[in-house]
Structure formats: structure tokens, C-alpha cells
Design an enzyme around this catalytic site. Structure first.
Site, PDB file in Angstrom:
ATOM      1  N   SER A   1      -6.330  -3.060  14.597  1.00 36.70           N
ATOM      2  CA  SER A   1      -5.704  -2.338  16.088  1.00 36.70           C
ATOM      3  C   SER A   1      -6.788  -1.814  16.961  1.00 36.70           C
ATOM      4  O   SER A   1      -6.457  -1.949  18.050  1.00 36.70           O
ATOM      5  CB  SER A   1      -4.879  -1.206  15.400  1.00 36.70           C
ATOM      6  OG  SER A   1      -5.646  -0.203  14.650  1.00 36.70           O
TER       7      SER A   1
ATOM      8  N   LYS B   1     -11.725  -7.421   6.601  1.00 36.74           N
ATOM      9  CA  LYS B   1     -11.211  -6.366   7.747  1.00 36.74           C
ATOM     10  C   LYS B   1     -11.926  -5.237   8.010  1.00 36.74           C
ATOM     11  O   LYS B   1     -12.451  -4.556   6.913  1.00 36.74           O
ATOM     12  CB  LYS B   1      -9.845  -6.092   7.064  1.00 36.74           C
ATOM     13  CG  LYS B   1      -9.174  -5.067   7.857  1.00 36.74           C
ATOM     14  CD  LYS B   1      -7.612  -4.699   7.339  1.00 36.74           C
ATOM     15  CE  LYS B   1      -7.440  -3.407   7.807  1.00 36.74           C
ATOM     16  NZ  LYS B   1      -6.308  -2.776   7.200  1.00 36.74           N
TER      17      LYS B   1
ATOM     18  N   ARG C   1     -10.603   7.832   3.899  1.00 36.21           N
ATOM     19  CA  ARG C   1     -10.431   6.792   2.835  1.00 36.21           C
ATOM     20  C   ARG C   1     -11.860   6.340   2.515  1.00 36.21           C
ATOM     21  O   ARG C   1     -11.782   5.073   1.693  1.00 36.21           O
ATOM     22  CB  ARG C   1      -9.592   5.460   3.509  1.00 36.21           C
ATOM     23  CG  ARG C   1      -8.296   6.078   3.972  1.00 36.21           C
ATOM     24  CD  ARG C   1      -7.371   4.736   4.295  1.00 36.21           C
ATOM     25  NE  ARG C   1      -6.157   4.844   5.133  1.00 36.21           N
ATOM     26  CZ  ARG C   1      -5.240   5.812   5.246  1.00 36.21           C
ATOM     27  NH1 ARG C   1      -5.155   6.499   4.140  1.00 36.21           N
ATOM     28  NH2 ARG C   1      -4.321   5.692   5.910  1.00 36.21           N
TER      29      ARG C   1
ATOM     30  N   CYS D   1       0.844  -1.258  -0.154  1.00 30.45           N
ATOM     31  CA  CYS D   1       0.050   0.031  -0.063  1.00 30.45           C
ATOM     32  C   CYS D   1       0.916   1.377   0.153  1.00 30.45           C
ATOM     33  O   CYS D   1       1.939   1.310   0.436  1.00 30.45           O
ATOM     34  CB  CYS D   1      -0.865   0.024   1.311  1.00 30.45           C
ATOM     35  SG  CYS D   1      -2.256   1.272   1.258  1.00 30.45           S
TER      36      CYS D   1
ATOM     37  N   LYS E   1     -12.549  -4.694   2.471  1.00 34.36           N
ATOM     38  CA  LYS E   1     -11.758  -3.746   3.495  1.00 34.36           C
ATOM     39  C   LYS E   1     -12.745  -2.669   3.649  1.00 34.36           C
ATOM     40  O   LYS E   1     -12.917  -1.839   2.812  1.00 34.36           O
ATOM     41  CB  LYS E   1     -10.565  -3.474   3.074  1.00 34.36           C
ATOM     42  CG  LYS E   1      -9.594  -2.468   4.053  1.00 34.36           C
ATOM     43  CD  LYS E   1      -8.335  -2.321   3.662  1.00 34.36           C
ATOM     44  CE  LYS E   1      -7.692  -1.299   4.654  1.00 34.36           C
ATOM     45  NZ  LYS E   1      -6.331  -0.810   4.384  1.00 34.36           N
TER      46      LYS E   1
HETATM   47  C1  PBG Z   1      -3.099   0.436   4.918  1.00 31.86           C
HETATM   48  C2  PBG Z   1      -3.466  -0.597   6.242  1.00 31.86           C
HETATM   49  C3  PBG Z   1      -4.496  -0.080   7.219  1.00 31.86           C
HETATM   50  C4  PBG Z   1      -4.396  -1.248   7.990  1.00 31.86           C
HETATM   51  C5  PBG Z   1      -3.807  -2.311   7.292  1.00 31.86           C
HETATM   52  N1  PBG Z   1      -3.184  -1.753   6.137  1.00 31.86           N
HETATM   53  C6  PBG Z   1      -5.007   1.116   7.571  1.00 31.86           C
HETATM   54  C7  PBG Z   1      -5.872   1.760   6.849  1.00 31.86           C
HETATM   55  O1  PBG Z   1      -6.232   1.263   5.685  1.00 31.86           O
HETATM   56  O2  PBG Z   1      -6.164   2.714   6.967  1.00 31.86           O
HETATM   57  C8  PBG Z   1      -5.102  -1.227   9.255  1.00 31.86           C
HETATM   58  C9  PBG Z   1      -4.532  -2.180  10.502  1.00 31.86           C
HETATM   59  C10 PBG Z   1      -4.977  -2.079  11.702  1.00 31.86           C
HETATM   60  O3  PBG Z   1      -5.881  -1.142  12.106  1.00 31.86           O
HETATM   61  O4  PBG Z   1      -4.584  -2.836  12.518  1.00 31.86           O
HETATM   62  N2  PBG Z   1      -3.989   0.771   4.074  1.00 31.86           N
END
Ligand code: PBG
Length: 325
Positions: A275, A249, A218, A120, A196
Site C-alpha cells: 500500500s 513483502k 508487529r 490473518c 514479511k
Molecule cells: C495482514 C496484512 C497486512 C498487509 C497484508 N496483509 C498488514 C500488516 O501486516 O500489517 C499489508 C498490505 C499492504 O500494505 O498493502 N497481516
């Protein structure tokens, strides 16, 4: 009635009977451990919003990877915090970039550990968006694809066993597949962040990866948490493009999506226990409000019961120990 005395009975569970009738078994083999690698030497800097998680430099990351392997964990997923960021995220596809160096260092020292890389741009762009920006501030989907494929290729050239595109640009799985195949990496699987969602549960990760968007959000390229049918369509498109493993996710707020994807598709299915899901349990456990171990095992078992074959979770090392106890 032949059996006038009959009435239905529930199982009375002794510990052994409970083992015999258990439908879902959580295994160390199901767990993937996400790790953050940053510049420096001897670094193990705590991530405030994710107690127990750290920014590692390449040398300490290798030690953590050894620990993961020794706990029996099958895989890690790497995120990079680069030295420099720019408009096009060029540190992300630098063959000598932070993740590329981390991958080869782990591969040199640790056998039997699948190294997956997150693909990414958001960790590498100055604006923190997952793709290139057009002059109007919108993400330029198609122009981003080539850079993502370059990033994936440099990860694989450094030794990555699998790549995991998390950007949500349309067509990126096909583009990455094509470039990997052209370069002779036909055997390298793609784990695609297929469904996602634009989730508030990524909050702590933005600190962990220092990837908060400088403006906007996003929601233009990540999914609306209200949509499950659309998630199935996203998954089916990614499979058509060549995804080998598909991912939903976050995990806990989207168990219904996990269950539906499991029913409709025959690919291996991953779920990302993100997270914010981690931070909530940590925060409540620190206050003594919940029993961390019991809640973690129940959460991960629930994600597996919903249909996930594998779970990406920051609890991986602790859960591995608890499962083996
Ligand atoms: C990158 C990405 C993100 C996460 C994994 N890859 C953040 C996002 O998309 O904003 C989140 C992982 C987590 O919160 O543990 N695009």
C-alpha cells in the site's frame, strides 16, 4: 594484437532492437489484484490513502472481479472488513463471514479467475493483532494456529482456489496444510507470506483494512527490515512446512531479498508491492511530479527483473491496460 582498431561497442537501440534484446517482459499474467470487501450493498467507498482503491460490498466486488477477469488478470487476493470484531477474531473463521460470502459470490459469477484469500486475524480482532493475545499482551503463537487453520478451511470450503497466510505465526503453514489435507483439499495451494518485514510501508493498508494494532506494533512477529539472511531462513522453513508459493513483502525496498530468494529456492516467488509503495507513486503523480504510467511499469518490471514470478499490486488493473496498449 590482431585487431588494432577494435574497441568495445554498446548497442545502439532502435525500438525493434530494444524489443529483441529485452531481458524482462512484464505480462498481465504476472499480476495479482488485492481487493477489500466490506458489509453493505452497492458500496464503493474510496480509501483515502490509496486513491483508486475502494471498499466494495459483495455485489460491487463481484463486478470488480468481472472487470479484472475481462482485463486478463489471472487472480485476485481478498481482504475482509467484518461487521464485528472480538478478542479472538471469530468473524474471520465464521463460515458465513464477509470473505467467505465474497468468495462464493465471485465463484458463482466469474469463471477463470483464481481467488486467493488473505489468512490473518488482524482484520477481525478488536485489538488488531495478527493472533490471540496472552494476558500479558504478547501474541500467543501456538494457540493462534488452530484459528488460522479454521479460517483457511472456511475460505476453501467457500470456494477459494488458494490461501495466503500473512500472520507470520510459526508453524501456520504446516497447520493449515494438515487441516486442508484432512478435509480433502489436498489440491489447494498455499501462498505463504514467508519473508514479511515489519514495514512502515503498510501504513495506508491499516486504513484500508481497519487493522491498526490498538497498542504496540508487529515487530514481535514480523521481520526486521535489516535482515536478509534471516529472510532466507524464513523462506526455507515455510517451504519445509509445505508452502507452494513463497512471498517477499514489501517489494521495492527488498529487491535484494527477492533476488536472493530467487537464487536459492526453486519455488514460484511472489512479491507484494504494498500500500505505501502504491500511495507514494499516486501522491507524486497527482502533483505532476512523476509520470505515473512510466513509473509503475518501471517499478513492476524491476520487481520482476529481481526475480519475482508474480506481483501483488493495487496497480494491477491499470498496469494490465498499459501492458496491452
Ligand atoms: C495482514 C496484512 C497486512 C498487509 C497484508 N496483509 C498488514 C500488516 O501486516 O500489517 C499489508 C498490505 C499492504 O500494505 O498493502 N497481516
Amino acid at each position: 594484437m590482431y585487431f588494432p582498431d577494435y574497441r568495445p561497442r554498446r548497442l545502439r537501440r532502435t525500438p525493434t532492437l530494444r524489443r529483441m534484446v529485452r531481458e524482462t517482459t512484464l505480462s498481465v499474467d504476472d499480476l495479482i489484484y488485492p481487493l477489500f470487501v466490506a458489509p453493505g450493498q452497492g458500496l464503493k467507498a474510496p480509501i483515502a490513502a490509496m486513491p483508486g482503491q475502494y471498499h466494495f460490498s459483495v455485489d460491487t466486488l463481484v463486478q470488480e472481479a468481472v472487470r479484472a477477469r475481462d482485463l486478463g488478470l489471472p487472480a485476485v487476493l481478498l481482504f475482509g472488513l467484518p461487521e464485528t470484531k472480538d478478542e479472538t477474531g471469530s468473524s474471520g473463521y465464521d463460515p458465513d463471514g464477509i470473505v467467505q460470502r465474497a468468495v462464493s459470490a465471485i465463484k458463482e459469477k466469474v469463471d477463470d479467475l483464481v481467488v486467493i484469500t488473505d489468512v490473518c486475524l488482524c482484520e477481525y480482532t478488536s485489538h488488531g493483532h495478527c493472533g490471540l493475545l496472552q494476558p500479558d499482551g504478547q501474541v500467543d503463537n501456538d494457540a493462534t494456529l488452530e484459528l488460522l487453520a479454521r479460517q483457511a478451511l472456511t475460505h476453501v470450503q467457500a470456494g477459494a482456489d488458494m490461501v495466503a497466510p500473512s500472520d507470520m505465526m510459526d508453524g501456520r503453514v504446516a497447520e493449515i496444510r494438515q487441516v486442508l489435507d484432512d478435509e480433502g483439499f489436498t489440491h489447494i495451494p498455499i501462498m505463504s507470506y514467508a519473508a514479511k518485514f515489519a514495514s512502515a510501508f503498510y501504513g495506508p493498508f491499516r486504513e484500508a483494512a481497519q487493522s491498526a494494532p490498538a497498542f504496540g506494533d508487529r515487530k514481535g512477529y514480523q521481520m526486521d527490515p535489516a535482515n536478509a539472511r534471516e529472510a532466507l531462513r524464513e523462506v526455507s522453513l515455510d517451504i519445509e512446512e509445505g508452502a507452494d508459493i513463497i512471498m517477499v513483502k514489501p517489494a521495492l525496498p527488498f529487491l535484494d531479498v527477492i533476488a536472493r530468494v530467487r537464487q536459492e529456492f526453486d519455488r514460484p516467488l511472489a512479491a507484494y508491492n504494498v500500500s505505501g509503495e502504491y500511495a507514494m507513486i499516486k501522491a507524486a503523480a497527482e502533483r505532476g511530479w512523476i509520470d505515473e504510467k512510466a513509473v509503475v511499469i518501471e517499478s513492476l518490471t524491476g520487481i520482476k527483473r529481481a526475480g519475482a514470478d508474480m506481483i501483488l499490486t493495487y496497480f494491477a488493473p491499470d498496469a494490465a491496460r498499459w501492458i496491452q496498449e
